[in-house]
Design a protein around this motif. Structure first.
Motif, PDB file in Angstrom:
ATOM      1  N   LYS A  68      17.598  57.754 -48.155  1.00  0.00           N
ATOM      2  CA  LYS A  68      17.834  56.591 -47.300  1.00  0.00           C
ATOM      3  C   LYS A  68      18.251  55.424 -48.180  1.00  0.00           C
ATOM      4  O   LYS A  68      18.245  55.518 -49.404  1.00  0.00           O
ATOM      5  CB  LYS A  68      16.583  56.253 -46.501  1.00  0.00           C
ATOM      6  CG  LYS A  68      15.389  55.775 -47.317  1.00  0.00           C
ATOM      7  CD  LYS A  68      14.286  55.383 -46.360  1.00  0.00           C
ATOM      8  CE  LYS A  68      12.986  54.912 -46.870  1.00  0.00           C
ATOM      9  NZ  LYS A  68      12.585  54.585 -48.137  1.00  0.00           N
ATOM     10  N   PRO A  74      27.080  49.347 -47.803  1.00  0.00           N
ATOM     11  CA  PRO A  74      27.244  50.803 -47.682  1.00  0.00           C
ATOM     12  C   PRO A  74      26.967  51.513 -49.002  1.00  0.00           C
ATOM     13  O   PRO A  74      27.406  51.053 -50.058  1.00  0.00           O
ATOM     14  CB  PRO A  74      28.722  50.967 -47.291  1.00  0.00           C
ATOM     15  CG  PRO A  74      29.181  49.623 -46.848  1.00  0.00           C
ATOM     16  CD  PRO A  74      28.337  48.619 -47.578  1.00  0.00           C
ATOM     17  N   SER A  91      26.655  59.874 -46.803  1.00  0.00           N
ATOM     18  CA  SER A  91      26.515  58.418 -46.731  1.00  0.00           C
ATOM     19  C   SER A  91      25.080  58.093 -46.326  1.00  0.00           C
ATOM     20  O   SER A  91      24.475  58.797 -45.511  1.00  0.00           O
ATOM     21  CB  SER A  91      27.526  57.829 -45.756  1.00  0.00           C
ATOM     22  OG  SER A  91      27.177  58.167 -44.447  1.00  0.00           O
ATOM     23  N   SER A  93      21.914  55.934 -44.780  1.00  0.00           N
ATOM     24  CA  SER A  93      21.577  54.969 -43.741  1.00  0.00           C
ATOM     25  C   SER A  93      20.103  54.616 -43.890  1.00  0.00           C
ATOM     26  O   SER A  93      19.408  55.169 -44.743  1.00  0.00           O
ATOM     27  CB  SER A  93      21.875  55.547 -42.356  1.00  0.00           C
ATOM     28  OG  SER A  93      21.086  56.691 -42.154  1.00  0.00           O
ATOM     29  N   LYS A  94      19.661  53.683 -43.063  1.00  0.00           N
ATOM     30  CA  LYS A  94      18.248  53.285 -43.171  1.00  0.00           C
ATOM     31  C   LYS A  94      17.336  54.376 -42.629  1.00  0.00           C
ATOM     32  O   LYS A  94      16.175  54.468 -43.016  1.00  0.00           O
ATOM     33  CB  LYS A  94      18.035  51.959 -42.454  1.00  0.00           C
ATOM     34  CG  LYS A  94      18.702  50.840 -43.230  1.00  0.00           C
ATOM     35  CD  LYS A  94      18.478  49.471 -42.639  1.00  0.00           C
ATOM     36  CE  LYS A  94      19.193  48.443 -43.514  1.00  0.00           C
ATOM     37  NZ  LYS A  94      19.119  47.088 -42.984  1.00  0.00           N
TER      38      LYS A  94
END
Ligand SMILES: [Cu+2]
Length: 136
Positions: A68, A74, A91, A93-94
């Motif tokens: 995370k 980004p 990629s 994300s939180k």
């Protein structure tokens, strides 16, 4: 440096590293094999670091990376070692994401963030990288 919601521990780590003149804080994590036979490793990415950034796992035992990020910039995490059964580019994300693989070859494999803002150094060049050590 843009650190939006990093924990105090992260700040202390980074401040400690800059006091020593290092570009990247080395923070090591040695994975243990859980009751389910899986080595779980939590990795947090931020601007511009991974914690931990020196990860040790056992060869031929399944690995789960729970990844995370913090902050609004980004970020991603990529590792390209198909010869060792490891090949991902995710990629961040939180919300945590899980990356699963089984390393098949002993060695040291770099991972990094693939992001780069226009007209800037890449996040990797800014220190957003680490090493996955696969051991016997
Ligand atoms: Cu990044």
């Amino acid at each position: 440096m843009k650190v939006l919601s990093a924990s105090a521990a992260v700040l202390i780590l980074l401040l400690g590293a800059s006091a020593l003149g290092q570009e990247t804080a080395k923070n090591k994590f040695i994975a243990v094999v859980g009751a389910d036979g899986v080595q779980k490793v939590e990795i947090t990415g931020g601007s511009y670091y991974f914690i931990p950034n020196d990860i040790v796992v056992k060869v031929n035992v399944p690995v789960e990376l729970i990844v995370k990020k913090v902050g609004s910039t980004p970020h991603s995490i990529a590792l390209k070692a198909p010869e060792a059964g490891i090949d991902f580019d995710v990629s961040l994300s939180k919300e945590p994401k899980t990356i699963r693989f089984t390393p098949t070859k002993v060695g040291k494999y770099p991972f990094w963030c693939t992001k780069r803002a226009p007209f800037s150094k890449s996040h990797k060049e800014r220190g957003m990288e680490g090493v996955l050590e696969v051991v016997d």
